[in-house]
Design a protein around this motif. Structure first.
Motif, PDB file in Angstrom:
ATOM      1  N   GLY A 151     -29.890 -33.873 -27.652  1.00  0.00           N
ATOM      2  CA  GLY A 151     -30.449 -35.180 -27.677  1.00  0.00           C
ATOM      3  C   GLY A 151     -30.866 -34.654 -29.167  1.00  0.00           C
ATOM      4  O   GLY A 151     -32.893 -34.244 -28.584  1.00  0.00           O
TER       5      GLY A 151
ATOM      6  N   ARG B  55     -29.164 -39.019 -32.203  1.00  0.00           N
ATOM      7  CA  ARG B  55     -28.437 -39.286 -31.768  1.00  0.00           C
ATOM      8  C   ARG B  55     -28.084 -37.954 -30.705  1.00  0.00           C
ATOM      9  O   ARG B  55     -29.110 -36.989 -30.005  1.00  0.00           O
ATOM     10  N   GLY B  56     -27.007 -38.176 -29.597  1.00  0.00           N
ATOM     11  CA  GLY B  56     -27.062 -37.373 -28.624  1.00  0.00           C
ATOM     12  C   GLY B  56     -27.509 -37.843 -27.202  1.00  0.00           C
ATOM     13  O   GLY B  56     -26.976 -39.563 -27.328  1.00  0.00           O
ATOM     14  N   TRP B  57     -28.104 -37.652 -25.730  1.00  0.00           N
ATOM     15  CA  TRP B  57     -28.640 -37.523 -24.736  1.00  0.00           C
ATOM     16  C   TRP B  57     -29.822 -37.743 -24.749  1.00  0.00           C
ATOM     17  O   TRP B  57     -30.894 -36.596 -24.700  1.00  0.00           O
ATOM     18  N   CYS B  58     -30.513 -38.308 -24.014  1.00  0.00           N
ATOM     19  CA  CYS B  58     -32.148 -38.493 -23.593  1.00  0.00           C
ATOM     20  C   CYS B  58     -32.017 -37.694 -21.957  1.00  0.00           C
ATOM     21  O   CYS B  58     -33.218 -36.730 -22.089  1.00  0.00           O
TER      22      CYS B  58
ATOM     23  N   GLN C 154     -26.321 -38.362 -19.336  1.00  0.00           N
ATOM     24  CA  GLN C 154     -25.630 -40.011 -20.120  1.00  0.00           C
ATOM     25  C   GLN C 154     -26.079 -40.025 -19.800  1.00  0.00           C
ATOM     26  O   GLN C 154     -25.541 -41.388 -19.968  1.00  0.00           O
TER      27      GLN C 154
ATOM     28  N   ALA D 180     -28.567 -42.912 -24.393  1.00  0.00           N
ATOM     29  CA  ALA D 180     -28.587 -42.709 -25.687  1.00  0.00           C
ATOM     30  C   ALA D 180     -29.426 -42.401 -26.561  1.00  0.00           C
ATOM     31  O   ALA D 180     -30.772 -43.248 -26.330  1.00  0.00           O
ATOM     32  N   TRP D 181     -29.570 -41.271 -27.148  1.00  0.00           N
ATOM     33  CA  TRP D 181     -30.767 -40.962 -27.587  1.00  0.00           C
ATOM     34  C   TRP D 181     -30.801 -42.078 -29.312  1.00  0.00           C
ATOM     35  O   TRP D 181     -29.398 -42.162 -29.346  1.00  0.00           O
TER      36      TRP D 181
ATOM     37  N   THR E 166     -36.056 -42.970 -30.119  1.00  0.00           N
ATOM     38  CA  THR E 166     -36.603 -42.173 -28.717  1.00  0.00           C
ATOM     39  C   THR E 166     -37.866 -41.426 -29.430  1.00  0.00           C
ATOM     40  O   THR E 166     -37.470 -40.694 -30.175  1.00  0.00           O
TER      41      THR E 166
ATOM     42  N   ALA F  81     -38.116 -38.903 -23.549  1.00  0.00           N
ATOM     43  CA  ALA F  81     -36.022 -38.607 -23.137  1.00  0.00           C
ATOM     44  C   ALA F  81     -37.281 -37.416 -22.524  1.00  0.00           C
ATOM     45  O   ALA F  81     -38.180 -36.732 -22.442  1.00  0.00           O
TER      46      ALA F  81
END
Length: 376
Positions: A26, A43-46, A50, A53-54, A58, A197
């Motif tokens: 993320g 974008r991506g993930w925290c 998953q 969503a980042w 965030t 995150a």
């Protein structure tokens, strides 16, 4: 020279490539110019599971990228007390081991107090101050410089408390974060904790331990190892994922925020967004004071008051370009890859934060490719 559409497009292309091929989990990136954000992406993930969503909003701990906002806070407190970076530290803090050193010398890592002989816990400010006051400096101004990764926090915090009666984090949040609408906290409020995150540590390869810094970092008793181990506490990434760490407001390494907030803050330092800092303070924070071999990082570094710059060779050319092509670009990285800077020549400022860390005390490839792309 300013921001070009092709540079922004190239930066976004490399940002996407970070996720496809360079192990990004993320991340956010932000570019500001002339007081406005011209690029912001997240974008991506925290977390690896998953669950969240980042996004560009965030929040994430940024380690030593905190040092420049913290320095700005202390410089404002000094300015409002009728003092400057040339004021002797002893005028504010009589027990400082080098009372005749200036704040400029202390904040450019010239006072040789990177490692403590007396045990102290990062969580006990008074204990750290006592250890600092008892410490014999390993070097003095004029004898070189060496990065103070952890003691730098108390060297900011103690003068702030003496000048204002407030913690540095409270002063930052009152005078910078809230009035400037910066989502960057030194002492995160509990209400913002759900937006943070999770950090993941970088992985080492055998070759990493042969490189100068990590070789010294792993050598028992070296100044490098001692500097990164004192004061003790908050050394693992797991500990930095604890809300207690986010709320503590450690000035050297405890900032939590967004890429956009960091980049916007550097617009304030550049004078492109009105803020509380005088022109003389802003100038001091971007004026090169020391340049050469760093006794702690075991590589050439350069510092202004609280800020890092790219070091120069004997011909005045950059040895590396972490802060863009300008000789005057200034900022600060954070352990694992977070990065932010301002460029007085172009008026650009940049921020990048992430949660999958790299094994580096300097900006890693995932941020340097973005900077290179931005400037073409």
């Amino acid at each position: 020279m300013g921001v070009s559409p092709s540079g922004l497009g190239a930066l976004l292309g490399e940002f996407e490539q970070n996720f496809r091929a360079r192990g990004e989990l993320g991340a956010s990136v932000s570019v500001w110019w002339r007081g406005k954000e011209v690029l912001g992406d997240g974008r991506g993930w925290c977390e690896k599971e998953q669950h969240r969503a980042w996004t560009t909003r965030t929040l994430v701990p940024v380690y030593s990228a905190t040092k420049v906002p913290s320095t700005a806070a202390l410089m404002l407190a000094l300015d409002e007390a009728g003092m400057s970076c040339e004021t002797q530290v002893g005028e504010v803090w009589p027990g400082f081991p080098l009372p005749h050193a200036s704040f400029a010398e202390m904040l450019s890592h010239q006072c040789g107090l990177a490692a403590l002989d007396q045990p102290a816990s990062l969580w006990d400010h008074e204990e750290v101050v006592a250890a600092l006051e008892a410490q014999v400096p390993a070097w003095k101004p004029g004898e070189g410089h060496g990065y103070h990764p952890r003691t730098f926090g108390a060297m900011l915090e103690e003068p702030m408390r003496r000048l204002t009666g407030k913690t540095l984090g409270a002063f930052w949040n009152d005078r910078f974060a809230r009035p400037l609408d910066l989502e960057f906290w030194i002492g995160l409020p509990e209400s913002a904790q759900p937006r943070v995150a999770r950090l993941y540590p970088g992985k080492a390869s055998p070759n990493d331990f042969e490189e100068g810094f990590y070789k010294e970092f792993n050598r028992a008793g070296s100044v490098t190892q001692r500097a990164f181990g004192s004061p003790r506490g908050l050394r693992s990434v797991q500990e930095m994922n604890d809300p207690k760490a986010w709320g503590a407001g450690f000035p050297a390494m405890g900032g939590v925020g967004t890429a956009s907030a960091l980049a916007k803050f550097y617009q304030v330092l550049l004078g492109n967004i009105p803020g509380p800092l005088s022109a003389s303070v802003r100038r001091a924070m971007m004026t090169r004071l020391v340049d050469g071999d760093d006794r702690v990082l075991v590589k050439p570094t350069a510092f202004a008051v609280g800020c890092q710059l790219d070091p120069l060779d004997s011909a005045g050319r950059k040895i590396r370009s972490l802060y863009g092509p300008s000789l005057d670009g200034f900022g600060h990285p954070g352990a694992g890859g977070s990065h932010a800077f301002g460029d007085p020549e172009s008026g650009i400022s940049f921020g990048y934060v992430m949660n999958q860390m790299e094994l580096s005390v300097m900006p890693g490839r995932r941020s340097t490719v973005l900077v290179d792309a931005l400037y073409g």
